[in-house]
Motif scaffolding. Structure first.
Motif, PDB file in Angstrom:
ATOM      1  N   ASN A 265     -35.189  -4.935 -61.758  1.00  0.00           N
ATOM      2  CA  ASN A 265     -34.194  -3.879 -61.972  1.00  0.00           C
ATOM      3  C   ASN A 265     -32.865  -4.453 -62.431  1.00  0.00           C
ATOM      4  O   ASN A 265     -32.198  -3.862 -63.289  1.00  0.00           O
ATOM      5  CB  ASN A 265     -34.011  -3.063 -60.685  1.00  0.00           C
ATOM      6  N   ARG A 266     -32.496  -5.579 -61.877  1.00  0.00           N
ATOM      7  CA  ARG A 266     -31.231  -6.216 -62.267  1.00  0.00           C
ATOM      8  C   ARG A 266     -31.261  -6.629 -63.732  1.00  0.00           C
ATOM      9  O   ARG A 266     -30.292  -6.424 -64.457  1.00  0.00           O
ATOM     10  CB  ARG A 266     -30.984  -7.434 -61.371  1.00  0.00           C
ATOM     11  N   TRP A 267     -32.396  -7.196 -64.183  1.00  0.00           N
ATOM     12  CA  TRP A 267     -32.497  -7.606 -65.584  1.00  0.00           C
ATOM     13  C   TRP A 267     -32.423  -6.396 -66.507  1.00  0.00           C
ATOM     14  O   TRP A 267     -31.700  -6.408 -67.504  1.00  0.00           O
ATOM     15  CB  TRP A 267     -33.796  -8.359 -65.833  1.00  0.00           C
ATOM     16  N   PHE A 268     -33.169  -5.347 -66.179  1.00  0.00           N
ATOM     17  CA  PHE A 268     -33.171  -4.166 -67.036  1.00  0.00           C
ATOM     18  C   PHE A 268     -31.772  -3.560 -67.121  1.00  0.00           C
ATOM     19  O   PHE A 268     -31.301  -3.206 -68.210  1.00  0.00           O
ATOM     20  CB  PHE A 268     -34.158  -3.132 -66.515  1.00  0.00           C
ATOM     21  N   GLU A 269     -31.098  -3.421 -65.995  1.00  0.00           N
ATOM     22  CA  GLU A 269     -29.753  -2.844 -65.987  1.00  0.00           C
ATOM     23  C   GLU A 269     -28.775  -3.693 -66.800  1.00  0.00           C
ATOM     24  O   GLU A 269     -27.927  -3.156 -67.527  1.00  0.00           O
ATOM     25  CB  GLU A 269     -29.258  -2.714 -64.547  1.00  0.00           C
ATOM     26  N   ALA A 270     -28.900  -5.010 -66.700  1.00  0.00           N
ATOM     27  CA  ALA A 270     -28.005  -5.887 -67.442  1.00  0.00           C
ATOM     28  C   ALA A 270     -28.237  -5.785 -68.940  1.00  0.00           C
ATOM     29  O   ALA A 270     -27.290  -5.733 -69.737  1.00  0.00           O
ATOM     30  CB  ALA A 270     -28.196  -7.329 -66.968  1.00  0.00           C
ATOM     31  N   VAL A 271     -29.499  -5.740 -69.357  1.00  0.00           N
ATOM     32  CA  VAL A 271     -29.827  -5.610 -70.775  1.00  0.00           C
ATOM     33  C   VAL A 271     -29.292  -4.298 -71.341  1.00  0.00           C
ATOM     34  O   VAL A 271     -28.766  -4.247 -72.463  1.00  0.00           O
ATOM     35  CB  VAL A 271     -31.359  -5.718 -70.964  1.00  0.00           C
TER      36      VAL A 271
END
Length: 303
Positions: A265-271
């Motif tokens: 979730n952190r990666w998706f939100e950052a992207v």
């Protein structure tokens, strides 16, 4: 609908494959290991750019097209201690976990060897393609060099897809106090003429609307015009992999059972903070693909 001529279509498909692997860059001199002092001096030199980065966080991207390939560097300040960074990346299996956050990376395996662990990454040409269409790239992961004030991790691969070679990934870091670290993420690979032309064919057709992060000029209405082509391609993937590292580090602060979900979730939100450059799919689709990948690997027989 008209179809592309077969030779041209093939070149574009080859270019798409190569585009997925340009999370590395091309000037070997830029990837020579430094030192704690040299990296601290670089942090001081980049201080103004880090503080006023258009990326709205202390990150500076640099990209260069060279005669032999492409060069890309990410410089960033992260809110984790140097010891946390070392613990997160000292093992090849941890690199596998981190790299699998990327949307196109579908499987990663580690094999032990006398010269270091071999990390084999399977990458699909598009997120919606099956694992059977993945290309494998094998990196040798050497034990990190670490002191109280400097960390160096190195991965290398002699050959890559369709005319690429001499891949290298390097991470070096120094502490900034007790709770922050300055990172330099560097990437390198060489390509031959055929590989270069194939990538350019892809970027001129299917990848023509994709842009990087460097602002080359202002449009008449004042909006930024971003770099395209090979350097834009390098910058997109460099940012995706830096965000994977950052998300992986963020997972250290939660219980082990929650880390995988937290990191995804952190990666998706950052992207998604950079939709112009990095948006591909919605969160539900991304999480579903990653869940299926983990279920498949968990059910696979031990090797």
């Amino acid at each position: 609908m008209n179809r592309l001529p077969a030779p041209f279509s093939l070149w574009c498909r080859i270019g798409l494959w190569l585009a997925l692997f340009t999370w590395a860059s091309g000037a070997q001199a830029a990837l020579e290991a430094g030192s704690a002092q040299a990296l601290r001096e670089l942090h001081h030199k980049l201080g103004g750019q880090l503080a006023h980065s258009p990326l709205k966080r202390p990150v500076v991207l640099d990209s260069v097209e060279t005669d032999g390939g492409l060069q890309g560097d990410v410089y960033a300040v992260v809110d984790h201690s140097l010891e946390d960074v070392r613990r997160a990346l000292e093992q090849s299996s941890q690199w596998c976990e981190m790299l699998l956050l990327h949307i196109n990376n579908r499987r990663c395996r580690v094999a032990r060897g006398p010269g270091g662990d071999t990390l084999t990454l399977s990458v699909v040409p598009r997120y919606d393609k099956p694992i059977e269409q993945a290309f494998e790239l094998s990196f040798v992961h050497r034990a990190p060099q670490a002191t109280h004030d400097y960390l160096l991790v190195d991965l290398s691969a002699e050959s890559g897809p369709m005319g690429t070679s001499n891949y290298r990934v390097m991470l070096e870091a120094v502490p900034l106090g007790e709770h922050q670290t300055f990172l330099h993420f560097a990437y390198a690979y060489d390509h031959n003429v055929v590989a270069r032309l194939a990538t350019m064919a892809y970027l001129a057709t299917f990848g023509s609307e994709k842009v990087g992060f460097t602002v080359v000029r202002k449009k008449p209405n004042g909006d930024p015009e971003y770099i395209r082509g090979l350097r834009g391609l390098v910058e997109r993937n460099a940012m995706r992999y830096f965000l994977a590292l950052d998300a992986y580090l963020d997972g250290l602060g939660v219980p082990p059972v929650e880390r995988d979900t937290k990191r995804l979730n952190r990666w998706f939100e950052a992207v998604e903070r950079y939709p112009t450059q990095l948006h591909e799919i919605d969160r539900t689709t991304y999480l579903g693909i990653k869940r299926e990948d983990r279920q498949r690997d968990a059910a696979a027989p031990a090797r």
